[in-house]
Design an enzyme around this catalytic site. Structure first.
Site, PDB file in Angstrom:
ATOM      1  N   ASP A  10      13.846 -14.791   4.592  1.00 58.34           N
ATOM      2  CA  ASP A  10      15.058 -14.178   4.015  1.00 58.34           C
ATOM      3  C   ASP A  10      16.044 -15.296   3.674  1.00 58.34           C
ATOM      4  O   ASP A  10      17.044 -15.505   4.366  1.00 58.34           O
ATOM      5  CB  ASP A  10      15.651 -13.162   5.006  1.00 58.34           C
ATOM      6  CG  ASP A  10      14.709 -11.985   5.237  1.00 58.34           C
ATOM      7  OD1 ASP A  10      14.015 -11.581   4.280  1.00 58.34           O
ATOM      8  OD2 ASP A  10      14.656 -11.481   6.374  1.00 58.34           O
ATOM      9  N   ASP A  58       7.850  -7.219   1.217  1.00 55.37           N
ATOM     10  CA  ASP A  58       8.549  -6.149   1.948  1.00 55.37           C
ATOM     11  C   ASP A  58       9.462  -5.402   0.983  1.00 55.37           C
ATOM     12  O   ASP A  58      10.682  -5.428   1.080  1.00 55.37           O
ATOM     13  CB  ASP A  58       9.336  -6.763   3.114  1.00 55.37           C
ATOM     14  CG  ASP A  58       9.920  -5.717   4.043  1.00 55.37           C
ATOM     15  OD1 ASP A  58       9.419  -4.576   4.053  1.00 55.37           O
ATOM     16  OD2 ASP A  58      10.888  -6.043   4.758  1.00 55.37           O
ATOM     17  N   LYS A  60       9.685  -2.194   0.482  1.00 58.76           N
ATOM     18  CA  LYS A  60      10.198  -0.919   1.027  1.00 58.76           C
ATOM     19  C   LYS A  60      10.315   0.134  -0.073  1.00 58.76           C
ATOM     20  O   LYS A  60      11.372   0.752  -0.287  1.00 58.76           O
ATOM     21  CB  LYS A  60      11.523  -1.124   1.740  1.00 58.76           C
ATOM     22  CG  LYS A  60      11.394  -1.980   3.004  1.00 58.76           C
ATOM     23  CD  LYS A  60      12.638  -1.899   3.848  1.00 58.76           C
ATOM     24  CE  LYS A  60      12.488  -2.564   5.205  1.00 58.76           C
ATOM     25  NZ  LYS A  60      12.463  -4.018   5.191  1.00 58.76           N
ATOM     26  N   LEU A  61       9.209   0.359  -0.778  1.00 58.43           N
ATOM     27  CA  LEU A  61       9.216   1.305  -1.900  1.00 58.43           C
ATOM     28  C   LEU A  61       9.370   2.744  -1.399  1.00 58.43           C
ATOM     29  O   LEU A  61       8.819   3.109  -0.348  1.00 58.43           O
ATOM     30  CB  LEU A  61       7.916   1.170  -2.696  1.00 58.43           C
ATOM     31  CG  LEU A  61       7.632  -0.221  -3.271  1.00 58.43           C
ATOM     32  CD1 LEU A  61       6.231  -0.261  -3.896  1.00 58.43           C
ATOM     33  CD2 LEU A  61       8.679  -0.597  -4.314  1.00 58.43           C
ATOM     34  N   HIS A  62      10.095   3.537  -2.175  1.00 60.36           N
ATOM     35  CA  HIS A  62      10.297   4.950  -1.820  1.00 60.36           C
ATOM     36  C   HIS A  62      10.727   5.667  -3.098  1.00 60.36           C
ATOM     37  O   HIS A  62      11.883   5.607  -3.499  1.00 60.36           O
ATOM     38  CB  HIS A  62      11.381   5.075  -0.747  1.00 60.36           C
ATOM     39  CG  HIS A  62      11.485   6.445  -0.164  1.00 60.36           C
ATOM     40  ND1 HIS A  62      12.335   6.757   0.867  1.00 60.36           N
ATOM     41  CD2 HIS A  62      10.827   7.597  -0.449  1.00 60.36           C
ATOM     42  CE1 HIS A  62      12.207   8.036   1.181  1.00 60.36           C
ATOM     43  NE2 HIS A  62      11.293   8.560   0.390  1.00 60.36           N
ATOM     44  N   ASP A  63       9.777   6.325  -3.759  1.00 60.01           N
ATOM     45  CA  ASP A  63      10.077   6.998  -5.025  1.00 60.01           C
ATOM     46  C   ASP A  63       8.962   8.019  -5.244  1.00 60.01           C
ATOM     47  O   ASP A  63       8.105   8.223  -4.377  1.00 60.01           O
ATOM     48  CB  ASP A  63      10.136   5.953  -6.158  1.00 60.01           C
ATOM     49  CG  ASP A  63      10.914   6.449  -7.377  1.00 60.01           C
ATOM     50  OD1 ASP A  63      11.108   7.674  -7.528  1.00 60.01           O
ATOM     51  OD2 ASP A  63      11.306   5.611  -8.203  1.00 60.01           O
ATOM     52  N   ILE A  64       8.925   8.638  -6.426  1.00 61.30           N
ATOM     53  CA  ILE A  64       7.835   9.567  -6.702  1.00 61.30           C
ATOM     54  C   ILE A  64       6.536   8.750  -6.835  1.00 61.30           C
ATOM     55  O   ILE A  64       6.571   7.554  -7.155  1.00 61.30           O
ATOM     56  CB  ILE A  64       8.101  10.414  -7.969  1.00 61.30           C
ATOM     57  CG1 ILE A  64       8.291   9.523  -9.198  1.00 61.30           C
ATOM     58  CG2 ILE A  64       9.310  11.315  -7.755  1.00 61.30           C
ATOM     59  CD1 ILE A  64       8.362  10.304 -10.503  1.00 61.30           C
ATOM     60  N   PRO A  65       5.384   9.400  -6.569  1.00 59.53           N
ATOM     61  CA  PRO A  65       4.131   8.635  -6.510  1.00 59.53           C
ATOM     62  C   PRO A  65       3.851   7.781  -7.745  1.00 59.53           C
ATOM     63  O   PRO A  65       3.389   6.633  -7.615  1.00 59.53           O
ATOM     64  CB  PRO A  65       3.069   9.726  -6.315  1.00 59.53           C
ATOM     65  CG  PRO A  65       3.792  10.809  -5.567  1.00 59.53           C
ATOM     66  CD  PRO A  65       5.190  10.806  -6.120  1.00 59.53           C
ATOM     67  N   GLY A 208      12.174 -13.226  11.507  1.00 56.33           N
ATOM     68  CA  GLY A 208      12.973 -13.918  10.501  1.00 56.33           C
ATOM     69  C   GLY A 208      13.937 -14.903  11.119  1.00 56.33           C
ATOM     70  O   GLY A 208      13.609 -16.053  11.395  1.00 56.33           O
TER      71      GLY A 208
HETATM   72  O1  C5P Z   1      15.720 -11.820  10.993  1.00 51.96           O
HETATM   73  P1  C5P Z   1      14.869 -10.720  11.573  1.00 51.96           P
HETATM   74  O2  C5P Z   1      13.835 -11.240  12.563  1.00 51.96           O
HETATM   75  O3  C5P Z   1      15.687  -9.573  12.115  1.00 51.96           O
HETATM   76  O4  C5P Z   1      14.046 -10.203  10.307  1.00 51.96           O
HETATM   77  C1  C5P Z   1      13.241  -9.079  10.356  1.00 51.96           C
HETATM   78  C2  C5P Z   1      12.695  -8.832   8.985  1.00 51.96           C
HETATM   79  O5  C5P Z   1      11.853  -7.677   9.049  1.00 51.96           O
HETATM   80  C3  C5P Z   1      13.735  -8.554   7.907  1.00 51.96           C
HETATM   81  O6  C5P Z   1      13.278  -9.167   6.715  1.00 51.96           O
HETATM   82  C4  C5P Z   1      13.725  -7.038   7.759  1.00 51.96           C
HETATM   83  O7  C5P Z   1      14.002  -6.620   6.441  1.00 51.96           O
HETATM   84  C5  C5P Z   1      12.290  -6.701   8.109  1.00 51.96           C
HETATM   85  N1  C5P Z   1      12.101  -5.354   8.631  1.00 51.96           N
HETATM   86  C6  C5P Z   1      12.821  -4.838   9.702  1.00 51.96           C
HETATM   87  N2  C5P Z   1      12.617  -3.565  10.140  1.00 51.96           N
HETATM   88  C7  C5P Z   1      11.705  -2.799   9.550  1.00 51.96           C
HETATM   89  C8  C5P Z   1      10.958  -3.312   8.493  1.00 51.96           C
HETATM   90  C9  C5P Z   1      11.167  -4.600   8.063  1.00 51.96           C
HETATM   91  O8  C5P Z   1      13.640  -5.545  10.294  1.00 51.96           O
HETATM   92  N3  C5P Z   1      11.461  -1.585  10.019  1.00 51.96           N
END
Ligand code: C5P
Length: 234
Positions: A10, A58, A60-65, A208
């Site tokens: 990130d 990552d 994080k898609l969320h829409d119609i199929p 992260g």
């Molecule tokens: O910095 P940190 O360890 O908190 O990063 C976690 C990463 O995992 C971020 O990029 C975040 O968007 C992602 N993530 C999350 N929770 C979820 C799915 C993905 O924290 N349920």
């Protein structure tokens, strides 16, 4: 030796993501690109990173199929090994993501991971938006839907790994919300240490800030790897 860690890159620029990935490659199993990079430098970063190691987009898609299928296909074309979609999009949307990603990847190994309940949400947040007050109960339902859709795995907090193993043992568990002992949770709520997550049965840890923001990211990744290997060997 690499550890079962996907490092969440990130960061602000494509160059920074690539530089970090190259340095961290010996210590981790793959690289996650999140919304900040996908909507800033753009999805082309997935292709550049895929030359270094497996990439989890990552998105994080969320829409119609049909929309999700199109986006998943693009991410597959860019070289993503995994993509994330929200489990709450329902079984047909998850199936569309799986099909789109496979089409885009044209024979490469790929997998869709369903986001269950964000690790930044706690019971109070869930109640406020009408989703009840038990993350475990929601995750259990979502894991069943993910299983029925034939996707590879789920993303859940360290606190729900056992719930997923009970209802859908086939699914890969990919676990963010990881904080080595004593580190700031920041915006995360349902957290655990790397050792706790591995003991509970996590397959892959998404980490992260504890690595990326460390004064020495390679040393931070290696130190977490050592603690994981120690508990895995017990
Ligand atoms: O910095 P940190 O360890 O908190 O990063 C976690 C990463 O995992 C971020 O990029 C975040 O968007 C992602 N993530 C999350 N929770 C979820 C799915 C993905 O924290 N349920």
């Amino acid at each position: 030796m690499t550890a079962p860690i996907i490092v969440a890159l990130d960061v602000r620029t494509a160059e920074e993501a690539l530089r970090l990935a190259t340095r961290l490659k010996p210590h981790v199993a793959g690289f996650q690109i999140g919304l900040g990079v996908l909507h800033g430098p753009g999805p082309g970063v997935v292709g550049a990173l895929a030359r270094v190691g497996p990439v989890l987009a990552d998105a994080k898609l969320h829409d119609i199929p049909s929309q999700v299928r199109a986006a998943a296909r693009r991410l597959g074309e860019y070289g993503a090994r995994w993509i994330t979609v929200h489990a709450s999009g329902g079984q047909r949307m998850l199936e569309a993501a799986r099909e789109g990603l496979a089409e885009g990847a044209a024979g490469r190994d790929t997998g869709v991971l369903a986001i269950t309940v964000l690790t930044s949400l706690d019971a109070i947040d869930l109640t406020a938006v009408g989703l009840g007050d038990r993350p475990g109960r929601l995750v259990s339902k979502m894991a069943r839907v993910a299983d029925a859709a034939g996707i590879e795995g789920v993303v859940c907090s360290p606190q729900e790994i056992r719930v997923v193993a009970e209802v859908a043992p086939r699914l890969l568990t990919v676990i963010p919300g990881i904080r080595p002992d004593g580190e700031a949770a920041a915006d995360q709520r349902r957290v655990a240490t790397p050792e706790e997550a591995i003991v509970r049965g996590a397959d892959l840890l998404v980490i992260g800030r504890p690595i990326v923001d460390a004064p020495d990211p390679e040393a931070a990744a290696e130190a977490i790897g050592v603690t994981i290997r120690a508990v895995a060997a017990e």
